[in-house]
Design a protein around this motif. Structure first.
Motif: not given
Lengths: 290, 777
Positions: B686-691, B696-699, A261-268, A195-196
């Motif tokens: 309605g676009q799936l971003l975690t595709n 998509y984080a699976v531990p 999806v892993h982080g906003s610009a602010e968070y980064r 992410v960073v």
């Protein structure tokens, strides 16, 4: 998930590879481990007509010390970098960085040359190679040249390579006595890409002040970068908490952070600051320790 | 049934050597001569009208044999049925391919078959579809408002159903309450993500007119019935085989379009057809789990006694009602009381269509959602009263002498000892020491805060009184035993557990027992493996069939030994006359004689040594437990790690503790996954971003703690095994425990615990910390 049709080439010499690249031009992609390229081909985000596999070329996998630098062949795998005794002794931060890439399967197949040429804005190596002021040896139709890391990553997934050029070696200058470096990575929980990621390099002079400092940052922006404003704030300063705090706040100066999806610009931007401080603290401890 | 050397033993899984050495047969391993490969073109839009489809280029691609559109399929195949629709609900059934419009990203638009998998995939890129995009519904709460774009126009609304009910005097309880708390909680959507994606092979043989389907299903008999009705074929001409199946977590309960499409192609072309889902297809084309927005209000007295609940749930059904889509949120309602004697409850449930992949059963299916909202709420009450979370729970538990216990919502719990489980887990975790460490870290100002989270819970499983299941136990002439079950295990290990039950009952070595499942030709009509039912329902049928066989074997032995059956004992593979151990006959001899009866047997002796038994449980079962999660929160980055996990789980008698613990480990991991990592994200269109697995984080194991488990054993009276089922228990318990721990860790920073939402991603936690710090400044 299957790739679109393509023609596979496996040249046995660098000369053949470059000739192929020249002939096939934009339709061709270079395969050097395939840990990034093959997935995007399977997703059909990349559909090259030709794949030129460098895997058949002898003599591109090595780690050796010569003329004040550690030289790493482009086809050296991340696992080999991670396990290298020479690196652990001379440039431990590089072995440390390699150990944080992807997972074991990726590290066994992925190569340092492939990674830097792919220039993923969230890859790990660029941060550390920027901080260590590495140079890339590049061979192409017009011969050989070297490019400093600071000029090698101009944009997202873009390396400073001309048509027909291939990275053949990564050269990392050996740091002087009283230096230390640390790579701090905040991995996204899905792919383990950064992410960073921030690598700090500090070199102390005899008085204990900072002779030079370099910070390489990955993941935060659309390409890896050197945090020059922060470096300037560190130059010549006493290595203490207040200085590190101030320098860390300057890491993203003039930088537009990306969002996903892993982080906003602010968070980064925040992570840049936190990780830079942690990297500087660890680098300092290492510089003092050896 | 007694716990003995076999039943209750930690026996390694019989199926593992096969599965871990590559000796399993999965659907994609099935290869038939002349087989064609199917690929499905999927919608890139969440909501759009299909203006035009041109198959010309695709059909002329090398190797392509045939293609189907939704309009063509509609002529010959009905939509996928939904089981037990809610009375009066607006039902939108899923057609195998979209007709007229697409309603979610990933919906099938065109299916085609080719001589190779690659040709089929390449041909998809040549299909031309013209869409007219329409505004999409992403948020269920908004989708049911007036003016929202209607997905299924003939229904005139996106609201599939609503349920409003109350018991007791909710208004009065709120008026008299010493205090109330309120929270709005998000149960995010999850991808079930079985290790093996879905696959199907359909083989229609025109001669006998039979259709054989290999499929990654959890319930082959249900699929057979559905396909018979969709394709208008007689049920007895369809054979469904679930070979080895690599996990399902509920997602393989559903009947999917591809089963019908592959069958249609095979019937039309007279050739076998295979389809194997790609991983990125799986993210869009296989059901999602969870997907609820919850509001809860709690009224309590000054001692922390919960006097009333008001619950409002918006269930995000997705674009269609597929198999159980509509029913899953109603399971949340049946468990609103949890392990607590809450007298007054009011609930509203809205099932809403959205332009997203349909939701359906995912490990826990409706019950983690109930446990989550209750356990979060109890912690909020404790926080408000300044009491330890354990105190509030003790104050409200249903006491152990109250069973069977009918809750206010009307569910009858079989047996339980909730406070016993809590006491046990507090000792196991050394709770007071944990609290001490938490304080010490705070005083030192450590970067990593410690959080301790509790969950005490009960769930409903052992589905169900209206879903009986069966077993056939057949002793072969050599004395080996074949067991047939109507359940369909797909990773849980019942080949081992059922063999243990039979080995115990018949005195036959484990290795002489084979368990057959997942084939409608060889196993009687069953309901498959879902709802933690395989052992309590299917296992009981196995036990009873074995008992019936044993009785007949004793009778036969008595004839052979010329005594009455009551004089016959059985031990060590030998029947003998009591007190005269030398007058004996072996198990093998009895088995042989059963199929070649000697003349001394009475004329009315029916040859054979086998029995088929159906077991219909009188009630569901209600496993329970108490979990404690210990987390570390990095106050700088918001990153959360579960550093320790303690669980006391009660699933009644444990036939094989090793299997039980395996289920708990996996189940807890899936709870933690929802708490910290997994989250389906759609954008506003309605676009799936975690595709994919890139986003998509699976531990993985390094992201999960070690588990310290202990058993509590409260047998159920519902079946003679006393076993309650354990498949979903871990997930149901874990979901609130970790989030409560995160909220607990953040409290000293001034973060309102009601604001903590799943998934507790680093950025989400960091934002809470930042907001609290801004408020304090």
């Amino acid at each position: 998930m299957v790739c679109a049709p393509f023609t596979y080439h496996r040249p046995s010499s660098l000369r053949q590879a470059i000739a192929l690249l020249q002939r096939l031009g934009e339709e061709a992609k270079v395969l050097a481990g395939g840990q990034s390229l093959i997935p995007v081909m399977k997703m059909r985000l990349a559909q090259p007509q030709h794949l030129i596999d460098l895997g058949g070329i002898q003599g591109l996998s090595y780690i050796r010390e010569a003329r004040g630098a550690v030289r790493i062949g482009a086809l050296t795998t991340h696992a080999e970098v991670e396990a290298s005794d020479l690196l652990k002794r001379r440039l431990p931060v590089l072995a440390e960085t390699a150990s944080l890439i992807g997972d074991m399967q990726v590290r066994n197949r992925g190569t340092i040359g492939g990674s830097v040429a792919h220039a993923d804005p969230a890859a790990d190596y660029p941060a550390t190679l920027l901080a260590l002021d590495a140079r890339f040896k590049v061979v192409g139709p017009e011969g050989t040249r070297t490019v400093p890391a600071s000029q090698f990553f101009p944009g997202p997934f873009t390396a400073a390579l001309k048509p027909g050029e291939v990275v053949t070696e990564v050269q990392v200058p050996l740091p002087p006595q009283g230096s230390g470096a640390s790579y701090q990575k905040f991995a996204n929980k899905a792919s383990r890409f950064a992410v960073v990621g921030v690598c700090a390099f500090i070199s102390l002079n005899a008085r204990g002040t900072i002779r030079s400092a370099r910070l390489g940052v990955t993941g935060a922006a659309d390409h890896p970068f050197r945090a020059t404003a922060a470096e300037e704030a560190l130059q010549g300063a006493r290595p203490e908490e207040r200085v590190f705090q101030r320098a860390s706040r300057l890491v993203t100066q003039g930088v537009e952070c990306v969002a996903d999806v892993h982080g906003s610009a602010e968070y980064r931007a925040w992570l840049c600051q936190v990780l830079a401080r942690r990297a500087l603290e660890t680098a300092l401890a290492r510089a003092r320790g050896g | 049934m007694v716990i003995s050397k076999l039943v209750g033993a930690r026996i390694k899984r019989k199926e593992d050597p096969r599965l871990i050495t590559g000796g399993g047969t999965y659907t994609d391993d099935v290869r038939l001569p002349g087989m064609l490969y199917m690929a499905v073109l999927r919608s890139p839009h969440a909501h759009a009208r299909i203006k035009r489809i041109d198959l010309g280029k695709a059909l002329s691609h090398p190797g392509v044999v045939a293609a189907l559109t939704g309009e063509e399929v509609k002529q010959v195949c009905d939509p996928i049925p939904a089981l037990g629709p809610i009375e009066g609900m607006k039902l939108a059934l899923r057609p195998p391919l979209a007709v007229g419009k697409v309603t979610h990203v990933g919906e099938g638009v065109v299916a085609l078959v080719a001589e190779s998998r690659y040709q089929a995939r390449d041909a998809l890129d040549l299909v031309e579809v013209e869409y007219e995009p329409l505004p999409a519904n992403v948020d269920p709460e908004r989708a049911m408002r007036r003016g929202a774009p209607v997905i299924h126009e003939h229904l005139k609304t996106n609201l599939a159903y609503s349920i409003k009910q109350s018991v007791g005097d909710v208004e009065g309880a709120f008026q008299r309450a010493a205090g109330t708390v309120k929270a709005r909680l998000v149960e995010q959507r999850l991808i079930p993500l079985a290790m093996e994606c879905r696959a199907v092979v359909a083989h229609y043989e025109p001669g006998p007119g039979t259709l054989t389907i290999w499929n990654t299903t959890q319930n082959p008999h249900v699929l057979r019935g559905f396909l018979a009705s969709m394709l208008h074929l007689p049920e007895n001409r369809i054979r469904v085989i679930a070979p080895d199946v690599g996990g399902g977590f509920g997602s393989k309960i559903d009947t999917y379009p591809e089963e019908a499409l592959a069958a249609l192609f095979s019937i039309r072309l007279g050739r076998p057809v295979k389809w194997a889902e790609e991983r990125m297809e799986n993210f869009q084309a296989t059901i999602h789990g969870r997907g609820q927005l919850q509001e809860i209000e709690v009224a309590y007295d000054q001692d922390g006694g919960i006097t009333a609940l008001r619950v409002r749930i918006w269930a995000d059904l997705g674009a269609y009602c597929q198999t159980f889509t509509h029913a899953i949120p109603t399971l949340t309602l049946t468990m609103l009381n949890g392990p607590y004697k809450i007298p007054n409850l009011a609930w509203e449930l809205y099932g809403v269509y959205t332009n997203k992949t349909p939701t359906d059963a995912y490990r826990g299916a409706g019950r983690p959602e109930a446990t989550y909202l209750l356990e979060r709420a109890l912690d909020l009450v404790a926080h408000r009263l300044g009491r330890d979370p354990t105190e509030v729970r003790r104050r409200n538990f249903i006491p152990k002498d109250a069973f069977p216990y009918k809750t206010a919502v009307g569910t009858v719990y079989d047996s339980g000892d909730y406070e016993g489980a809590l006491d046990k887990v507090l000792r196991l975790a050394n709770y007071t020491a944990l609290r001490r460490e938490q304080q010490e870290r705070l005083q030192r100002g450590d970067r990593k805060l410690l959080g301790i989270g509790l969950s005490t819970f009960v769930e409903i499983c052992g589905f169900a009184p209206n879903m009986p299941d069966n077993a056939t136990v057949r002793v072969e002439p050599t004395g080996s035993v074949t067991v047939f079950t109507g359940t369909s295990p797909h990773g849980q290990g019942e080949e081992t557990a059922f063999a243990q039950i039979v080995a115990e009952e018949l005195g036959v070595p484990m290795e002489d027992i084979t368990v057959v499942h997942g084939d409608t030709l060889t196993t009687p009509q069953g309901y498959g493996t879902l709802g933690s039912r395989t052992l309590p329902v299917g296992g009981t049928a196995v036990y009873q069939a074995a008992k019936t066989v044993k009785e007949k074997a004793v009778q036969l032995a008595a004839h052979l030994l010329k005594v009455t059956p009551d004089k016959v004992s059985y031990e060590g593979g030998r029947f003998f006359v009591e007190d005269i151990p030398d007058r004996k006959v072996s198990w093998k001899e009895v088995a042989e004689k059963a199929y070649s009866p000697p003349p001394e047997l009475p004329a009315d002796f029916e040859p054979g040594l086998l029995a088929t038994v159906y077991f219909k449980p009188s009630n569901f079962t209600f496993p329970f437990g108490a979990h404690i999660a210990v987390v570390e929160v990095d106050r700088e980055t918001g990153d959360v790690q579960v550093v320790n996990y303690f669980a006391v789980d009660d699933c009644g008698h444990r036939i094989n503790p090793l299997l039980v613990e395996g289920q708990l480990h996996g189940g807890i991991a899936q709870g933690i996954a929802q708490d910290l990592y997994e989250e389906v994200v759609y954008d506003q269109n309605g676009q799936l971003l975690t595709n994919s697995l890139m986003n998509y984080a699976v531990p993985n194991p390094a992201m999960l703690p070690s588990y310290t488990l202990e058993a509590s054993v409260t047998p159920t009276p519902v079946n003679p095994l006393g076993a309650k089922g354990v498949g979903e228990l871990g997930t149901i318990g874990a979901t609130p425990a970790v989030v409560n721990a995160v909220a607990d860790a953040l409290k000293p920073l001034g973060v309102d615990p009601a604001q903590v939402q799943m998934a507790c991603t680093p950025e989400r936690v960091w934002r809470l910390i930042q907001q609290a710090q801004r408020r304090r400044r």
